[in-house]
Design a protein around this motif. Sequence first.
Motif, short mmCIF file in Angstrom:
data_model
loop_
_atom_site.label_atom_id
_atom_site.label_comp_id
_atom_site.label_asym_id
_atom_site.label_seq_id
_atom_site.Cartn_x
_atom_site.Cartn_y
_atom_site.Cartn_z
N PHE A 50 -50.27 4.18 -12.15
CA PHE A 50 -49.04 3.39 -12.04
C PHE A 50 -48.68 2.72 -13.36
O PHE A 50 -47.49 2.51 -13.64
CB PHE A 50 -49.14 2.39 -10.90
N GLY A 54 -45.02 3.55 -14.92
CA GLY A 54 -44.02 2.56 -15.28
C GLY A 54 -43.46 2.80 -16.67
O GLY A 54 -42.24 2.73 -16.88
N VAL A 148 -44.68 4.07 -2.40
CA VAL A 148 -44.62 3.06 -3.46
C VAL A 148 -44.06 3.67 -4.73
O VAL A 148 -43.21 3.09 -5.41
CB VAL A 148 -46.01 2.46 -3.72
N GLU A 149 -44.54 4.86 -5.08
CA GLU A 149 -44.07 5.53 -6.29
C GLU A 149 -42.57 5.77 -6.24
O GLU A 149 -41.84 5.48 -7.20
CB GLU A 149 -44.80 6.87 -6.44
N MET A 152 -40.60 2.61 -6.69
CA MET A 152 -40.57 2.18 -8.09
C MET A 152 -39.64 3.06 -8.92
O MET A 152 -39.01 2.58 -9.87
CB MET A 152 -41.98 2.17 -8.68
N ALA A 176 -44.06 -10.36 -10.64
CA ALA A 176 -44.85 -9.22 -10.17
C ALA A 176 -46.33 -9.51 -10.27
O ALA A 176 -47.12 -9.18 -9.38
CB ALA A 176 -44.49 -7.97 -10.97
N ALA A 201 -48.87 -2.16 -1.68
CA ALA A 201 -47.75 -1.74 -2.53
C ALA A 201 -47.50 -2.75 -3.64
O ALA A 201 -47.16 -2.38 -4.77
CB ALA A 201 -46.50 -1.56 -1.67
N SER A 202 -47.67 -4.04 -3.35
CA SER A 202 -47.43 -5.07 -4.35
C SER A 202 -48.40 -4.95 -5.52
O SER A 202 -48.03 -5.18 -6.68
CB SER A 202 -47.57 -6.45 -3.71
N ALA A 205 -47.20 -2.03 -7.62
CA ALA A 205 -45.93 -2.35 -8.26
C ALA A 205 -46.12 -3.22 -9.49
O ALA A 205 -45.41 -3.06 -10.49
CB ALA A 205 -45.00 -3.03 -7.26
N PHE A 208 -47.00 -1.04 -12.41
CA PHE A 208 -45.81 -0.27 -12.78
C PHE A 208 -44.86 -1.14 -13.60
O PHE A 208 -44.34 -0.71 -14.64
CB PHE A 208 -45.12 0.25 -11.53
N VAL A 209 -44.62 -2.36 -13.15
CA VAL A 209 -43.68 -3.25 -13.83
C VAL A 209 -44.16 -3.59 -15.22
O VAL A 209 -43.37 -3.61 -16.18
CB VAL A 209 -43.45 -4.52 -12.99
#
Length: 370
Positions: A50, A54, A148-149, A152, A176, A201-202, A205, A208-209
Amino acid sequence: MSGHRANNLDFLRLIAAGMVVLGHSYILVGERPHALLGHSVSTLAVLIFFSLSGYLIARSWMNDPHPLRFALRRARRIWPALILVVLVSVLVIGPLLTPLPFWQYIAHAQTIRYLGNIVFYASYALPLVFANHPLPHAVNGSLWTLPVEVAMYAMAPLLVWLGARRPLLLLYTALAVGLFLVAMLLRPREVVVLGTPFWAASILAAFFVVGTAIAVLRMERWLDWRAGAAMLLALEYLPLPFWAQQGLLVLALPYAVLAFGLCAWRIPVAVSRMGDPSYGIYLWSFPVQQLLIQAIGVQGGGALNFALSMPISLLLGLASWHLLEKHVLGRGKAGQRAVPGTRQPSSSPAAWSAPAPPGAQAGGSETGAR
């Protein structure tokens, strides 16, 4: 470079895919997996995927901010191999292993729900398939990260837009990270979206962020793989409270991963010539490992499962890439601009990292892995 990768990103994805197989080898036989940085090795691989995703997805949008073309690139990357593995699971693995008559199996509610993986509604069980395994009823737990992917993917243009307003992006990144810490420490299991727990998921994420922030803030010049390695070693060995370790990890891991992935030191070109089998490994390894347990049981433990499943999964990943994925992706390359120093972005979704997906075990409980 002429067709070869000018970075280490494919190599990193391959290593992360191997980590997924290694971690699942132990989880699926009922043993405790190896752990690093406060997570199982398969969970850490998810976070690596992830972090890369991102960065690469943001660069893809920055190079060609056209919604339809962006969506088509993402669909070409994620859908064809996914559809194939879901259909093989439903139409080949399931009918061979279920004791139910074929038409009763096909019409079963679990079979219908499993097909929902094609549209990113995570489901793991097929009727009475792998029912007596240490981790029962889990045909392909790796699929839990796909919703989740895709979520995002949808958020990436917004994150890039925020990049033009840097205080907003930094605030979003801080939020995040905060959400990640709340999810890690509290793990509220009651909120489930598209078959995936919101707390899990959080966590994904957040990585990713941070990877996205590195792309939109154009921080490549500040990336140093030696500094990244030092930060990870410090987080592994310093006696930090768990919350502090994890709060720093969500910043340090994307930095370290991208620093190595984009650094001047390159992997041998022979590895790059393999292509990118990581997505295929991710998709096929879990059912391969469950089939091995079906065939030989759990004797030999996780070590034997890994020794047998890794080469099989690698061969399937290579076949998936060379016979399917690269040809579908090739159709969408015309008119695209390449990212300097990187391949045209294609993020591999991560693999399942929890010892029991929602609904996989009797009673439907899930236990997180760290």
